[in-house]
Write a protein that holds these residues in place. Structure first.
Motif, PDB file in Angstrom:
ATOM      1  N   THR A  27       2.053  13.396  -3.669  1.00 21.40           N
ATOM      2  CA  THR A  27       2.247  12.317  -3.684  1.00 21.40           C
ATOM      3  C   THR A  27       1.646  11.680  -5.534  1.00 21.40           C
ATOM      4  O   THR A  27       0.470  11.702  -5.549  1.00 21.40           O
TER       5      THR A  27
ATOM      6  N   HIS B 190       0.877   8.416  -6.925  1.00 14.56           N
ATOM      7  CA  HIS B 190       0.004   6.835  -6.462  1.00 14.56           C
ATOM      8  C   HIS B 190      -0.188   6.094  -8.008  1.00 14.56           C
ATOM      9  O   HIS B 190      -0.325   6.568  -9.494  1.00 14.56           O
TER      10      HIS B 190
ATOM     11  N   THR C 190       3.943   5.730  -4.269  1.00 17.12           N
ATOM     12  CA  THR C 190       3.161   4.675  -3.443  1.00 17.12           C
ATOM     13  C   THR C 190       2.141   3.827  -4.146  1.00 17.12           C
ATOM     14  O   THR C 190       2.231   5.129  -5.670  1.00 17.12           O
TER      15      THR C 190
ATOM     16  N   PHE D 294       2.776  -2.205  -3.601  1.00 17.59           N
ATOM     17  CA  PHE D 294       3.714  -1.562  -3.491  1.00 17.59           C
ATOM     18  C   PHE D 294       3.938  -1.714  -5.504  1.00 17.59           C
ATOM     19  O   PHE D 294       3.402  -1.230  -6.488  1.00 17.59           O
TER      20      PHE D 294
ATOM     21  N   CYS E  70       9.295   6.364  -0.351  1.00 15.83           N
ATOM     22  CA  CYS E  70       8.634   5.384  -0.736  1.00 15.83           C
ATOM     23  C   CYS E  70       7.407   4.365   0.550  1.00 15.83           C
ATOM     24  O   CYS E  70       8.349   4.353   1.695  1.00 15.83           O
ATOM     25  N   ALA E  71       6.012   4.359   0.283  1.00 15.61           N
ATOM     26  CA  ALA E  71       4.723   3.982   1.141  1.00 15.61           C
ATOM     27  C   ALA E  71       5.200   2.560   0.352  1.00 15.61           C
ATOM     28  O   ALA E  71       4.750   2.044  -0.176  1.00 15.61           O
ATOM     29  N   VAL E  72       5.146   1.766   1.251  1.00 16.44           N
ATOM     30  CA  VAL E  72       4.981   0.681   0.816  1.00 16.44           C
ATOM     31  C   VAL E  72       4.247  -0.157   1.364  1.00 16.44           C
ATOM     32  O   VAL E  72       4.414  -0.711   2.798  1.00 16.44           O
ATOM     33  N   GLU E  73       3.098  -0.625   0.943  1.00 19.21           N
ATOM     34  CA  GLU E  73       2.297  -2.333   1.571  1.00 19.21           C
ATOM     35  C   GLU E  73       2.425  -3.702   0.701  1.00 19.21           C
ATOM     36  O   GLU E  73       2.778  -3.688   0.005  1.00 19.21           O
TER      37      GLU E  73
ATOM     38  N   CYS F 243       7.025  -5.921  -2.284  1.00 19.80           N
ATOM     39  CA  CYS F 243       7.230  -5.472  -3.142  1.00 19.80           C
ATOM     40  C   CYS F 243       8.675  -5.454  -4.237  1.00 19.80           C
ATOM     41  O   CYS F 243       9.242  -6.110  -3.078  1.00 19.80           O
TER      42      CYS F 243
ATOM     43  N   ARG G  74      12.600   4.689   2.403  1.00 14.96           N
ATOM     44  CA  ARG G  74      11.217   3.904   2.858  1.00 14.96           C
ATOM     45  C   ARG G  74      10.603   3.653   3.668  1.00 14.96           C
ATOM     46  O   ARG G  74      10.970   3.290   4.447  1.00 14.96           O
TER      47      ARG G  74
ATOM     48  N   LEU H  12       1.412   4.861   3.951  1.00 13.18           N
ATOM     49  CA  LEU H  12       1.494   5.947   3.159  1.00 13.18           C
ATOM     50  C   LEU H  12       1.019   6.994   4.570  1.00 13.18           C
ATOM     51  O   LEU H  12       1.549   8.382   4.594  1.00 13.18           O
TER      52      LEU H  12
END
Length: 264
Positions: A16, A18, A55, A61, A106-109, A112, A126, A193
């Motif tokens: 992972t 970050h 992430t 992101f 890809c982990a998106v919060e 973006c 994604r 995530l």
């Protein structure tokens, strides 16, 4: 493994990454992009990792390219050759992530935006939180979308929706992004995530050799012509940067008014 802007955690066959600029924007400075490029390249000879999850931090992101980055500002005063070379940093980053043989998720919060969306599109899959959104503001700001992104987005959502997303520059929230095919899974806020890691474990449990070969076969089927249609997007970006419309777009944005474009 830790860098100035990145931290890598490993669990079994899953790594992972970050990405954290230490602020609430997580913008892509030239230095941050180079580090993200080197992080991706660090996996090229890694035979123990099957999946790489990328992430952001602080609930977002990325806000995209850091237009206030002193290095990016300084390059505007250089000659055309030097400016053109400096513009490789964004596409080099995206290309490095796309080239990985490992599956990339890809982990998106949160947001973006711009280059953040370009980076997300370079990954295989994604996962986005339901209130997250994607946006490409380049064309409304008088620029063209570069970083080899146009064909990647077309691969994901098709040409008509790509025109809506890329040209209009409007926010595309996760639920509609799922409907369009830009993201593959939508989660509750704060869970992107977690869901990405759960998916990564599924890939990580599979035999790594056919996973890598299958990913490459699928990419070649979908993306074989991508380099042929993006080799000049840096030059297109450099051209639009000289237009009066580009300066008008920036001025209107700063002055909070509607721009008046002339095609000059």
């Amino acid at each position: 493994m830790m860098g100035e802007f990145t931290r890598v955690e490993r669990k079994g066959r899953v790594a992972t990454v970050h990405f954290d600029r230490g602020d609430k924007l997580n913008a892509l400075s030239a230095a941050a992009m180079r580090e993200l490029t080197e992080v991706a390249r660090s996996f090229e000879d890694d035979l123990e990792t099957s999946v790489v999850v990328l992430t952001g931090a602080a609930g977002h992101f990325s806000a995209g390219a850091d237009l206030g980055d002193p290095e990016m500002v300084t390059r505007q005063s250089k000659g055309l050759l030097a400016r053109r070379h400096a513009m490789k940093v964004g596409p080099d980053m995206c290309d490095a992530w796309e080239r990985l043989e490992q599956v990339t998720i890809c982990a998106v919060e949160g947001f973006c935006i711009g280059g953040g969306s370009a980076l997300a599109a370079s990954c295989d899959i994604r996962v986005a939180a339901k209130s997250a959104y994607f946006r490409l503001p380049e064309i409304p700001l008088g620029m063209n979308m570069s970083w080899h992104s146009n064909p990647r987005i077309v691969n994901l959502i098709g040409p008509a929706r790509a025109k809506l997303f890329i040209i209009l520059g409007e926010k595309l929230f996760a639920p509609k992004a799922l409907e369009w095919g830009l993201v593959e899974e939508v989660t509750e806020d704060g869970q992107a995530l977690h869901a990405a890691l759960a998916l990564a474990e599924k890939f990580g449990d599979l035999p790594p050799l056919p996973v890598r070969m299958s990913k490459q076969s699928i990419d070649m089927a979908a993306k074989a012509l991508n380099p042929a249609v993006t080799f000049m997007d840096r030059d297109q970006f450099a051209l639009t940067a000289t237009s009066r419309d580009q300066q008008e777009a920036v001025n209107a944005f700063l002055e909070k008014r509607k721009p008046k474009f002339t095609g000059e």
